[in-house]
Every structure is written in C-alpha cells, then in structure tokens.
Motif scaffolding. Structure first.
Motif, PDB file in Angstrom:
ATOM      1  N   THR A 206      18.284  42.393 -39.668  1.00  0.00           N
ATOM      2  CA  THR A 206      17.882  42.604 -40.612  1.00  0.00           C
ATOM      3  C   THR A 206      18.842  41.796 -41.541  1.00  0.00           C
ATOM      4  O   THR A 206      19.851  41.249 -41.267  1.00  0.00           O
ATOM      5  CB  THR A 206      17.808  44.010 -41.294  1.00  0.00           C
ATOM      6  N   SER A 207      18.580  41.911 -42.896  1.00  0.00           N
ATOM      7  CA  SER A 207      19.685  40.967 -44.018  1.00  0.00           C
ATOM      8  C   SER A 207      20.882  41.922 -43.905  1.00  0.00           C
ATOM      9  O   SER A 207      21.984  41.337 -44.055  1.00  0.00           O
ATOM     10  CB  SER A 207      19.190  40.830 -45.370  1.00  0.00           C
TER      11      SER A 207
ATOM     12  N   LYS B  87      23.198  40.679 -40.685  1.00  0.00           N
ATOM     13  CA  LYS B  87      23.518  39.482 -40.997  1.00  0.00           C
ATOM     14  C   LYS B  87      24.717  39.703 -41.846  1.00  0.00           C
ATOM     15  O   LYS B  87      25.846  38.845 -41.461  1.00  0.00           O
ATOM     16  CB  LYS B  87      22.610  38.596 -41.491  1.00  0.00           C
ATOM     17  N   LYS B  88      24.723  40.158 -43.019  1.00  0.00           N
ATOM     18  CA  LYS B  88      25.949  40.428 -43.721  1.00  0.00           C
ATOM     19  C   LYS B  88      27.078  41.191 -43.268  1.00  0.00           C
ATOM     20  O   LYS B  88      28.113  40.835 -43.488  1.00  0.00           O
ATOM     21  CB  LYS B  88      25.370  41.348 -45.148  1.00  0.00           C
TER      22      LYS B  88
ATOM     23  N   TYR C 229      28.210  47.448 -45.229  1.00  0.00           N
ATOM     24  CA  TYR C 229      27.016  47.134 -44.814  1.00  0.00           C
ATOM     25  C   TYR C 229      26.403  47.990 -43.623  1.00  0.00           C
ATOM     26  O   TYR C 229      25.647  47.577 -43.001  1.00  0.00           O
ATOM     27  CB  TYR C 229      26.815  45.401 -44.704  1.00  0.00           C
TER      28      TYR C 229
END
Length: 209
Positions: A108-109, A112-113, A159
């Motif tokens: 998911t985003s 990635k972060k 995150y």
C-alpha cells in the motif's frame, strides 16, 4: 443508537489506520530476526576464536583500530549479510502470513512510505559503515549499525505501529553507550539486534495477535 455510532466510529478509525499505516508487520518477525542475530553473533565470536583472537582480551585492540586479518573482516561482512538476508526472509514470510490471516493488504502507499523512511537512514548508515571498513576503523562499525538502525526505526514509526519507536530509542541508547566501549561492540550488537528484537517481537505478538 449511541452504540451503533460508536461501532461506526471504531470501524472508520480502523479503516483510516489500515490506509495510513503498515499494520501487517508481525511480532514473530522481530523474534526470528533476533534469533538470527543471536546465532550470527555467537558464530562471529567463534570466528574470532578460530582465528586465534580472544575477543575480550584488551591487547586485541590498539587505540580505535582492531588488529584483525583482512580475511576475517571479509568473513564478518559475509556473516552480517547472511544475518540481514535471514531477518528479511523471516520478516517477509511472517508478514505475508499475517496479511493472509487477517485479509490485510501488503503493498500500500503506507508500505511504500514506511520502506522509504526506513531506507534513508539505513542507506546512509550502510555507506558510513563501508567507509569505516575501508579506513579499518572496525571498532566503530557495531555502534554505527545500532545508531543508524535506531534512527531508521524512529523515522519509519509514523507509517507503522507506533511501538516501534521505543525499539529505536533503545537501539540509539545502546549505540551511544557502545561508542565508549569500543572493544565490546559485539556484545552491544547482540543485545540490540538479538535480545531486544526478541523481547520487542514477543511484546508486539502478544499485543497485536
């Protein structure tokens, strides 16, 4: 009605957390990463003995430079890479297992972060450690790995599970202390990457199982 609103809010919070944080990370990943580090650390100690070096003898060190044969340095680097690969494989395996069990998305985003924020301090730390090896400042390698790893965990905390920052703080503290005990870097490394990882993993597994 109030109960229904509370349930709706809880569901919304859960969805927001899933979208903004990587929550597929399993506590068992930390446990097995720690076990890999423990086994690797003990193997490194045996490598010293095999090469006729008594690790805890003060005469082994001269100022900040280890009197270590280049062949042994290569073996230590390879051992470190193997430990890193084992930790990564265990982490990936248990993450996939947890994701399937709870039907959680992996890539998911937020993932990635988190990886990006982890990668920045780890990459800089890797280059720094390579420079230490190049200049034969072997005694600073263990403290440097602890310090940059701690910074990476704290940087990625926003995150994923917020608890990870406490592991990061512990790594930073250990790294700072080990800077003043150069001859005992392996001990601090085993405590940081081995014992602390196992404890953290067990706590996380119990809390988020």
């Amino acid at each position: 009605m109030n109960q229904k609103h509370q349930e709706d809010l809880a569901h919304i919070r859960s969805m927001m957390e899933r979208s903004s944080r990587f929550i597929s990370l399993s506590g068992l990943s930390g446990v097995f990463a720690g076990l890999s580090a423990l086994i690797g650390g003990l193997y490194v100690y045996q490598l010293f003995k095999i090469n006729g070096i008594e690790y805890f003898a003060d005469e082994v060190y001269s100022d900040e430079v280890y009197t270590i044969p280049s062949k042994l340095v290569s073996e230590l680097v390879v051992t470190g890479i193997v430990i890193l690969i084992c930790a990564f494989v265990f982490g990936l395996a248990f993450t996939i297992r947890k994701s399937k069990k709870y039907n959680l998305p992996i890539w998911t985003s937020a993932t990635k972060k988190m990886l990006f924020n982890l990668a920045i301090p780890l990459t800089v730390g890797g280059v720094f450690c390579l420079s230490l090896l190049y200049h034969q400042n072997y005694g600073l390698v263990a403290p440097a790995t602890l310090l940059f790893y701690g910074l990476a965990l704290i940087n990625a905390e926003k995150y994923t599970f917020s608890d990870i920052k406490y592991l990061g703080y512990c790594q930073l503290i250990l790294g700072c202390i080990s800077l003043f005990y150069i001859g005992y870097g392996l001990v601090f490394w085993i405590i940081g990457f081995g014992i602390l990882h196992i404890l953290y993993g067990l706590i996380m597994f119990k809390k988020y199982k």
